[in-house]
Design an enzyme around this catalytic site. Structure first.
Site, short mmCIF file in Angstrom:
data_model
loop_
_atom_site.label_atom_id
_atom_site.label_comp_id
_atom_site.label_asym_id
_atom_site.label_seq_id
_atom_site.Cartn_x
_atom_site.Cartn_y
_atom_site.Cartn_z
CE LYS A 57 29.29 25.28 12.62
NZ LYS A 57 29.72 26.65 11.90
NE ARG B 140 32.65 33.58 10.06
CZ ARG B 140 32.32 32.41 10.70
NH1 ARG B 140 31.88 31.43 9.72
NH2 ARG B 140 32.48 32.49 11.92
N PRO C 175 28.40 28.82 17.76
CG PRO C 175 26.99 28.12 19.70
CD PRO C 175 27.10 29.05 18.31
CD GLU C 176 33.81 26.80 15.14
OE1 GLU C 176 34.64 25.75 14.84
OE2 GLU C 176 34.23 28.06 14.89
#
EC number: 3.2.2.-
Length: 263
Positions: free
Chosen positions: A53, A253, A2-3
């Site tokens: 985060k 990524r 999650p960001e």
């Protein structure tokens, strides 16, 4: 993972469930936290803060529960007495008369005093939060041009929480698509118009994602207004130029971009 927008929405849900209500039961899985269980009974959550985060649950006795969900952690809200149907491992339970919040699977959990909070390694290292309403494009531009960050390629910089907290991979690719740049650019090489556009996008897109209540779920982003332009859309047509969106890897990524309009 999650960001920032997803973490902030989780914090909103936790606050709505138990903020200001006396805690009737507290349980921690980790032995080093057990001593705090009795100290928190009768106390209440004053507010839930996010730093990128990381999530900070502040209590009325000045203690703060620090948690970082990393890849697998998740908070859930249930009616008190209700069993959550999950195979996840419970780490934290904070119960009030009507609502209970539960943290599953996370491993980075600490209880901090006010002094420890100011000295926490992650919190000292993390940059300004993109969802902080006091953070302005002018400050972001200053950070982009600072000696620390001006020579960094955006592919890595936009994943570095020390630059701006709360950014992650979907925000990285959406921001760079919005401003028409590839990930190999550096702030020192941009002209004034490009810098201005990037500084605004670095705040506008995360805030738009948060405000329109989108949810990241199984690689889809469902929301009233926010939708992905390139993230997980490789092979599809770019809505801006009609080119084919491609997928590669940058800074270890997945990176999604349009060769037709990102230069």
């Amino acid at each position: 993972m999650p960001e920032g927008p997803e973490i902030r929405r989780a914090a909103d849900n936790l606050e709505a469930a138990i903020k200001g209500k006396p805690l009737t039961d507290v349980w921690f899985a980790f032995p080093q936290l057990k001593t705090y269980q009795s100290q928190l009974i009768g106390q209440h959550v004053t507010h839930v803060e996010t730093r990128g985060k990381a999530l900070l649950t502040h209590f009325s006795n000045d203690l703060t529960l620090y948690s970082h969900n990393q890849l697998y952690g998740v908070w859930r809200v249930v009616d008190t007495g209700e069993e959550s149907q999950t195979t996840r491992v419970l780490r934290v339970k904070l119960q009030t008369a009507d609502k209970t919040i539960l943290l599953y699977s996370a491993s980075d959990i600490e209880m901090l005093t006010p002094e420890q909070l100011t000295m926490h390694p992650f919190l000292q290292r993390v940059g300004p939060d993109v969802l902080d309403p006091n953070l302005t494009p002018e400050v972001v531009k200053e950070r982009l041009l600072s000696p620390r960050f001006r020579n960094r390629q955006f592919a890595g910089l936009l994943l570095d929480q020390a630059f701006l907290a709360g950014l992650g991979n979907y925000l990285r690719v959406e921001i760079l698509w919005q401003v028409g740049l590839t990930g190999n650019h550096k702030a020192k090489d941009l002209n004034a118009a490009q810098l201005d556009a990037l500084a605004h996008a670095l705040l506008d897109i995360p805030r738009f994602s948060y405000a329109t209540r989108g949810q990241v779920d199984e690689n889809k982003h469902h929301g009233a207004l926010f939708r992905f332009k390139v993230f997980h859309r490789d092979g599809e047509l770019c809505e801006r130029c009609g080119g084919i969106i491609e997928k590669t890897t940058l800074s270890s990524r997945p990176f999604y971009w349009c060769p037709g309009c990102q230069h």
